[in-house]
Design a protein around this motif. Structure first.
Motif: not given
Ligand code: 13P
Ligand code: SF4
Length: 312
Positions: A66-80, A284-297
């Motif tokens: 999640e931290t990786a996604k928050i810091l680099n929104h545009d990337k597709k972050v997958l978890v095994p 598969t297993n992509e982590l997605n978070l709400d955009y506003e939440l990511m900006e706040k976090a």
């Protein structure tokens, strides 16, 4: 042979998909070996912020991905494995934390990175085990502080800095169970060994330690230090890199209270080569978070980077 085939498949998929694999030191050795970068929470977050590949496969636990996604929104972050939670992050539900914050209105909030995006968004600043002292000391002495969720790390930082931060009552079920009686026996059996410990351990363990630090700091310590033997109080995965970096040194793992492999983090150990292939092949297993939440976090994470990389 079986592993060789999977490793080749992973390498091909990484090229085909323009993907990169990040891993924490606690995952199994074969997963650390296929990773492009292995680190502690701070190094992984910092590395993730600057990744240029299209896909990040994060072999760790979900708060790290999640931290990786928050810091680099545009990337597709997958978890095994989507079940790779963290007991410490889970000990800190956002609704309960909001009530806790209301009871301490004049306090700034320092959250350990082992927390959800919701908690990050409620925090003034984030810290990790490698920069917690710097983060705490960045506040004036008179500033009232809350430290959450790890009470062991919080009380260790209170003792190091002379602060009296209000602590949330959370702990990591792996570090909290390490066996202090066994540690005493091991110290007596191996008088030539140095005890090194992660600050998520209880103070009865930390009191024995000659060195306390993050996974990366402990690894670096064993490389630079002159001792030949260490009793290591943390999750077992770090031993792989310690032994690899110092093949002639001896590393003794401190066991848990229960008669089990409880100093293996069950969530970290969910990451496997097979699951990396699956998530990469099928995206598969992509982590997605709400955009506003990511900006706040993101803000408290960036404040941490400012403090951490300015003071070093
Ligand atoms: P580090 O940041 O020291 O790698 O710690 C992460 C963690 O989850 C420890 O249990
Ligand atoms: Fe979380 Fe503990 Fe596992 Fe670290 S070792 S990821 S704190 S459960």
């Amino acid at each position: 042979m079986k592993n060789n085939n999977i490793i080749n498949e992973i390498e091909l998929l990484k090229k085909e998909k323009n993907a990169i694999i990040l891993a924490h030191y606690y995952v199994v050795p074969e997963v650390q070996e296929v990773a492009d970068f292995v680190g502690d929470s701070l190094a992984l977050a910092h590395f993730a912020q600057n990744v240029e590949a299209d896909i990040i496969v994060f072999a760790g636990v979900n708060f790290m991905a999640e931290t990786a996604k928050i810091l680099n929104h545009d990337k597709k972050v997958l978890v095994p494995d989507l079940e790779s939670h963290c007991s410490l992050a889970d000990s800190y539900p956002a609704e309960d934390f909001e009530k806790f914050l209301k009871k301490h209105p004049d306090h700034k909030v320092i959250s350990y990175i082992n927390c959800s995006a919701d908690i990050k968004a409620l925090s003034t600043v984030i810290c990790t085990s490698s920069n917690a002292v710097d983060v705490v000391e960045s506040f004036p002495k008179e500033q009232k502080l809350i430290f959450a969720p790890d009470k062991n790390l919080g009380s260790y930082i209170n003792s190091k800095t002379g602060r009296e931060m209000v602590l949330w009552d959370g702990a990591c079920h792996v570090h909290d169970r390490l066996n202090s009686d066994r540690l005493l026996e091991l110290v007596q059996e191996h008088p030539d060994a140095k005890v090194i410990a992660h600050p998520e351990c209880k103070d009865v363990i930390l009191n024995f330690a000659e060195f306390i630090g993050s996974t990366k700091a402990m690894l670096e310590y064993t490389q630079k230090d002159e001792s030949q033997k260490y009793i290591v109080a943390t999750e077992t995965g770090i031993i792989y890199q310690m032994q690899k970096a110092s093949p002639n040194k001896e590393f003794i793992v401190l066991p848990s209270d229960e008669n089990c492999n409880c100093n293996d983090c069950p969530y970290m150990k969910l990451n496997s080569l097979e699951k990396i292939v699956d998530c990469l092949k099928n995206e598969t297993n992509e982590l997605n978070l709400d955009y506003e939440l990511m900006e706040k976090a993101k803000l408290p994470l960036l404040r941490m980077f400012d403090i951490s990389f300015k003071t070093k």
